[in-house]
Design a protein around this motif. Structure first.
Motif, PDB file in Angstrom:
ATOM      1  N   PHE A 176      55.449  43.038  35.424  1.00  0.00           N
ATOM      2  CA  PHE A 176      54.591  43.714  36.405  1.00  0.00           C
ATOM      3  C   PHE A 176      55.236  43.702  37.792  1.00  0.00           C
ATOM      4  O   PHE A 176      55.224  44.716  38.500  1.00  0.00           O
ATOM      5  CB  PHE A 176      53.234  43.022  36.437  1.00  0.00           C
ATOM      6  CG  PHE A 176      52.334  43.497  37.547  1.00  0.00           C
ATOM      7  CD1 PHE A 176      51.669  44.701  37.447  1.00  0.00           C
ATOM      8  CD2 PHE A 176      52.164  42.746  38.704  1.00  0.00           C
ATOM      9  CE1 PHE A 176      50.846  45.157  38.475  1.00  0.00           C
ATOM     10  CE2 PHE A 176      51.346  43.180  39.721  1.00  0.00           C
ATOM     11  CZ  PHE A 176      50.688  44.400  39.609  1.00  0.00           C
ATOM     12  N   LEU A 177      55.818  42.562  38.185  1.00  0.00           N
ATOM     13  CA  LEU A 177      56.455  42.477  39.496  1.00  0.00           C
ATOM     14  C   LEU A 177      57.680  43.378  39.575  1.00  0.00           C
ATOM     15  O   LEU A 177      57.969  43.948  40.642  1.00  0.00           O
ATOM     16  CB  LEU A 177      56.828  41.026  39.790  1.00  0.00           C
ATOM     17  CG  LEU A 177      55.653  40.062  40.000  1.00  0.00           C
ATOM     18  CD1 LEU A 177      56.149  38.635  40.168  1.00  0.00           C
ATOM     19  CD2 LEU A 177      54.818  40.473  41.207  1.00  0.00           C
ATOM     20  N   ALA A 214      45.491  33.110  34.058  1.00  0.00           N
ATOM     21  CA  ALA A 214      46.187  34.186  33.341  1.00  0.00           C
ATOM     22  C   ALA A 214      46.156  33.962  31.832  1.00  0.00           C
ATOM     23  O   ALA A 214      46.227  34.923  31.057  1.00  0.00           O
ATOM     24  CB  ALA A 214      47.631  34.295  33.827  1.00  0.00           C
ATOM     25  N   SER A 215      46.061  32.706  31.403  1.00  0.00           N
ATOM     26  CA  SER A 215      46.036  32.421  29.968  1.00  0.00           C
ATOM     27  C   SER A 215      44.775  32.952  29.299  1.00  0.00           C
ATOM     28  O   SER A 215      44.718  33.038  28.066  1.00  0.00           O
ATOM     29  CB  SER A 215      46.146  30.910  29.738  1.00  0.00           C
ATOM     30  OG  SER A 215      45.048  30.233  30.330  1.00  0.00           O
ATOM     31  N   TRP A 266      47.573  43.632  34.207  1.00  0.00           N
ATOM     32  CA  TRP A 266      47.925  42.718  35.294  1.00  0.00           C
ATOM     33  C   TRP A 266      47.554  43.284  36.656  1.00  0.00           C
ATOM     34  O   TRP A 266      47.347  42.520  37.602  1.00  0.00           O
ATOM     35  CB  TRP A 266      49.407  42.365  35.223  1.00  0.00           C
ATOM     36  CG  TRP A 266      49.677  41.365  34.136  1.00  0.00           C
ATOM     37  CD1 TRP A 266      49.857  41.613  32.815  1.00  0.00           C
ATOM     38  CD2 TRP A 266      49.751  39.946  34.292  1.00  0.00           C
ATOM     39  NE1 TRP A 266      50.060  40.443  32.129  1.00  0.00           N
ATOM     40  CE2 TRP A 266      50.009  39.402  33.002  1.00  0.00           C
ATOM     41  CE3 TRP A 266      49.656  39.084  35.379  1.00  0.00           C
ATOM     42  CZ2 TRP A 266      50.145  38.036  32.797  1.00  0.00           C
ATOM     43  CZ3 TRP A 266      49.797  37.714  35.166  1.00  0.00           C
ATOM     44  CH2 TRP A 266      50.041  37.200  33.889  1.00  0.00           C
ATOM     45  N   THR A 267      47.470  44.585  36.780  1.00  0.00           N
ATOM     46  CA  THR A 267      46.977  45.164  38.034  1.00  0.00           C
ATOM     47  C   THR A 267      45.529  44.749  38.268  1.00  0.00           C
ATOM     48  O   THR A 267      45.163  44.286  39.366  1.00  0.00           O
ATOM     49  CB  THR A 267      47.088  46.697  38.004  1.00  0.00           C
ATOM     50  OG1 THR A 267      48.454  47.074  37.867  1.00  0.00           O
ATOM     51  CG2 THR A 267      46.528  47.302  39.279  1.00  0.00           C
ATOM     52  N   SER A 268      44.705  44.878  37.249  1.00  0.00           N
ATOM     53  CA  SER A 268      43.304  44.471  37.372  1.00  0.00           C
ATOM     54  C   SER A 268      43.184  42.972  37.591  1.00  0.00           C
ATOM     55  O   SER A 268      42.356  42.512  38.391  1.00  0.00           O
ATOM     56  CB  SER A 268      42.531  44.883  36.114  1.00  0.00           C
ATOM     57  OG  SER A 268      42.606  46.287  35.908  1.00  0.00           O
ATOM     58  N   TYR A 269      44.038  42.204  36.906  1.00  0.00           N
ATOM     59  CA  TYR A 269      43.965  40.742  37.030  1.00  0.00           C
ATOM     60  C   TYR A 269      44.321  40.291  38.440  1.00  0.00           C
ATOM     61  O   TYR A 269      43.590  39.513  39.068  1.00  0.00           O
ATOM     62  CB  TYR A 269      44.898  40.098  36.009  1.00  0.00           C
ATOM     63  CG  TYR A 269      45.129  38.624  36.252  1.00  0.00           C
ATOM     64  CD1 TYR A 269      44.138  37.686  35.968  1.00  0.00           C
ATOM     65  CD2 TYR A 269      46.328  38.165  36.792  1.00  0.00           C
ATOM     66  CE1 TYR A 269      44.334  36.337  36.209  1.00  0.00           C
ATOM     67  CE2 TYR A 269      46.540  36.823  37.033  1.00  0.00           C
ATOM     68  CZ  TYR A 269      45.540  35.908  36.736  1.00  0.00           C
ATOM     69  OH  TYR A 269      45.739  34.584  36.988  1.00  0.00           O
ATOM     70  N   PHE A 270      45.448  40.748  38.980  1.00  0.00           N
ATOM     71  CA  PHE A 270      45.867  40.309  40.317  1.00  0.00           C
ATOM     72  C   PHE A 270      44.909  40.820  41.393  1.00  0.00           C
ATOM     73  O   PHE A 270      44.686  40.143  42.397  1.00  0.00           O
ATOM     74  CB  PHE A 270      47.293  40.782  40.609  1.00  0.00           C
ATOM     75  CG  PHE A 270      48.359  39.872  40.056  1.00  0.00           C
ATOM     76  CD1 PHE A 270      48.335  38.515  40.329  1.00  0.00           C
ATOM     77  CD2 PHE A 270      49.370  40.366  39.259  1.00  0.00           C
ATOM     78  CE1 PHE A 270      49.313  37.677  39.824  1.00  0.00           C
ATOM     79  CE2 PHE A 270      50.347  39.534  38.746  1.00  0.00           C
ATOM     80  CZ  PHE A 270      50.319  38.179  39.029  1.00  0.00           C
TER      81      PHE A 270
END
Length: 493
Positions: free
Chosen positions: A252-253, A220-221, A283-287
Motif C-alpha cells: 500500500f505504501l 491490522a491483524s 488498507w485505505t479504509s483501515y488507515f
C-alpha cells in the motif's frame, strides 16, 4: 606411469575408461616378452596390423585381475599389480564387467537360436546348449537375481550412491534456503537502507517505519476484506492470504508513496492484479479509520510549548496556520461537473482542500477535497474548521482569506501580514511581516511534503473519486512521521 583421463581397456567387449570409471586402475602390458605374450593370449587378442601393444597407450583395467593380485603401495592412492600377474576375469569365463554384456533371460532361454553369435559369446552359447540337452528346465528356472553382482558393479553402485546422496544434501540445503527466503517479509528484498525506505514508504528510516508498524500491527491483524465478508454472506470460503500483513502494508505504501502502478506491484509481489486492488482498497479504509481516530488537533498548551521563540515574540496567540491547496483531477465529460470542478487559479480541473498546521510544523487539520471552483471562504465554512477554535486563538492565513467575521463568531482572530499604509513599513511592521512570512513557510513545506507522495504526481482519475478523500487524509497525517520541519529562526526567509 601416471594415468591420464584417456586410458581405455583393450580387452574385447570391455568399454571401461578412466574418464567413465575413475575408481578403476589401468595397467600397461609388462615389458617381459614371455609375460606379455601370456597377457595377449589371455585377452584373446593377437598382435597384428589392427592391434599393437604400445607402452603408455595399451592398458588392461583392474576389473580383469583377481583382488589378491592388486595392492596399494603405502602412501599411494593407485592400485598396483603383483609381479607375474595375468588377467583372468573376462566376459567369456562368467565375469561380466558391465550389465549390457550379460545375456537377458530371453537370450538365455533362446540359446539354440544364437549358435552363430560372436566368438566372444560362443563359449557361453555352447554351455547353454549343453545345459538344455542335459537339463531342459535349467534355463527356464534361471533369473537375473540368481547371480551375485560383480565387484565392479558394486564399486560403481557405491560411487553412484555417494554421488546421489551428496546431490540430495545440496538440494535439501537449497530448499531450506528458499523456504527461509519465502518466509521473510518481501519488503526486505526491496528495502535494505534508509534511503530505500524513504523512497518506497516516505518514512525517514527503517527504525521509524518499524515503530509505526509496531503501533498498528495489533489492530491490522483483525482486518477483514470486504470480499471476504461477501463470501461469508454467501457461504463461500475466503481464500488464504497470499501476503503477510507487513507486506500488504508495504504494498500500500509503495502505491501512495512511490506512486507505483498496480500492474507493477502485481509483478513485484507475485500476486494477481485483483489482489493488489483489494489490498489497496482495504488498507485505505483501515488507515483512514486508524489515523483519523487519533487526536491530531493540538491543545493550546501543546502549541505554546512547541512554538518557536521568534514566533512567540511577535505572534504569541497563534494557534494554527491555514492554507488551501489543490490537486489535479481528470476532466469529466459532463459540462456541469466540469464547471464545478474547474479552477480558474490552476486553469484546470482540480480538487481543493484546507490544511491546518501548528507553529511547530505538524499538520493538525485536514478537510475533505472539494471541487476546484469553491472559494477559500466557502471551503473554510464547509470544513467546520472554526468549531475547533477557542476564544483568544489566533489563526494565521494569507491576505486572500477574508474570514474575520467567521472567526469573530467563536472569539478567534485572523493574523495576516500588515498592509502597507505609507511609503515605508515601520520597524515593528517589518519585523512582524518577517515573522509571519517565516511561519507561513511552514504551511508551504508541510503541503509540499504531502504532495511528495507520488500518487499525486499525475492526474487523479475519476475512478479514484470514492477513495480520494481517504487517500488525501492518509497522506497528510502520515507526513507527520517524517520528523519536524526545518525552522531556521536565525535566518531571514
Amino acid at each position: 606411469m601416471e594415468q591420464h583421463s584417456k586410458c581405455y581397456c583393450s580387452v574385447p567387449f570391455c568399454s571401461n575408461s578412466k574418464r567413465k570409471q575413475p575408481y578403476l586402475s589401468f595397467h600397461d602390458f609388462p615389458k617381459d616378452k614371455h609375460l606379455r605374450s601370456k597377457w595377449i593370449a589371455a585377452i584373446r587378442r593377437e598382435e597384428n596390423v589392427t592391434f599393437t601393444v604400445l607402452r603408455g597407450s595399451t592398458y588392461v583395467c583392474s576389473q580383469h585381475f583377481r583382488s589378491e593380485e592388486l595392492y596399494v603401495k603405502e602412501g599411494g592412492s593407485r592400485s598396483r599389480l603383483k609381479k607375474g600377474s595375468v588377467p583372468s576375469r573376462f566376459a567369456w569365463n562368467h565375469f561380466e564387467s558391465r550389465h549390457e554384456d550379460r545375456l537377458t533371460p530371453y537370450e538365455r532361454a533362446s540359446t539354440p537360436l544364437l549358435l552363430n553369435t560372436e566368438a566372444a559369446t560362443g563359449e557361453r552359447v555352447e554351455q547353454g546348449l549343453e545345459a538344455m540337452l542335459t537339463e531342459p528346465n535349467a534355463n527356464a528356472m534361471e533369473h537375473d537375481y540368481c547371480r551375485p553382482p560383480s565387484p565392479g558393479k558394486m564399486d560403481a553402485a557405491a560411487a553412484r550412491i555417494r554421488e546421489l546422496e551428496q546431490k540430495v544434501m545440496e538440494l535439501e540445503k537449497e530448499i531450506k534456503q528458499l523456504t527461509l527466503l519465502a518466509d521473510q517479509p518481501k519488503l526486505n528484498r526491496f528495502c535494505s537502507t534508509d534511503e530505500e525506505f524513504r523512497f518506497y514508504t516516505r518514512f525517514p528510516s527503517e527504525e521509524v517505519f518499524m515503530m509505526f508498524w509496531g503501533s498498528v500491527a495489533p489492530s491490522a491483524s483483525r482486518i477483514v476484506y470486504w470480499t471476504k465478508a461477501q463470501r461469508e454472506a454467501y457461504g463461500t470460503p475466503s481464500p488464504h492470504r497470499k501476503l503477510g500483513l507487513i507486506d500488504e502494508c508495504f504494498l500500500f505504501l509503495c502505491r501512495i508513496a512511490a506512486g507505483l502502478k498496480e500492474q507493477a506491484l502485481a509483478s513485484m509481489f507475485k500476486v494477481s492484479l485483483s489482489t493488489v486492488s483489494r489490498i489497496i482498497i482495504t488498507w485505505t479504509s483501515y488507515f483512514y479509520l486508524v489515523l483519523g481516530s487519533q487526536p491530531s488537533w493540538m491543545t493550546r498548551q501543546q502549541v505554546q510549548a512547541t512554538m518557536p521563540k521568534k514566533i512567540h515574540q511577535y505572534c504569541p496567540e497563534v494557534r494554527v496556520l491555514i492554507d488551501c491547496t489543490e490537486v489535479r483531477g481528470e476532466t469529466a465529460t459532463s459540462v456541469t461537473v466540469q464547471s464545478e470542478s474547474f479552477s480558474h487559479y490552476k486553469n484546470h480541473t482540480t480538487f481543493k482542500s484546507l490544511v491546518g498546521v501548528a507553529p511547530c510544523g505538524v499538520i493538525t487539520f485536514v478537510s475533505k477535497l472539494y471541487t476546484g471552483s469553491i472559494s477559500n471562504q466557502e471551503l473554510t465554512r464547509r470544513s467546520n474548521f472554526t468549531r475547533l477554535l477557542q476564544p483568544g486563538d489566533g489563526v494565521m492565513a494569507d491576505k486572500g482569506f477574508q474570514i474575520e467575521g467567521m472567526l469573530a463568531e467563536v472569539g478567534a482572530t485572523l493574523i495576516i501580514p500588515p498592509f502597507k499604509r505609507s511609503v515605508q513599513f515601520t520597524k515593528e511592521d517589518a519585523e512582524k511581516t518577517q515573522a509571519i512570512a517565516r511561519l507561513r513557510v511552514l504551511v508551504e513545506r508541510a503541503i509540499r511534503r504531502v504532495k511528495e507522495y507520488h500518487i499525486w504526481d499525475g492526474v487523479v482519475p475519476l475512478s479514484f473519486t470514492g477513495l480520494v478523500n481517504q487517500l488525501w487524509a492518509i497522506c497528510c497525517l502520515m507526513s507527520n512521521y517524517q520528523g519536524p520541519l526545518d525552522i531556521m529562526e536565525d535566518k531571514p526567509v
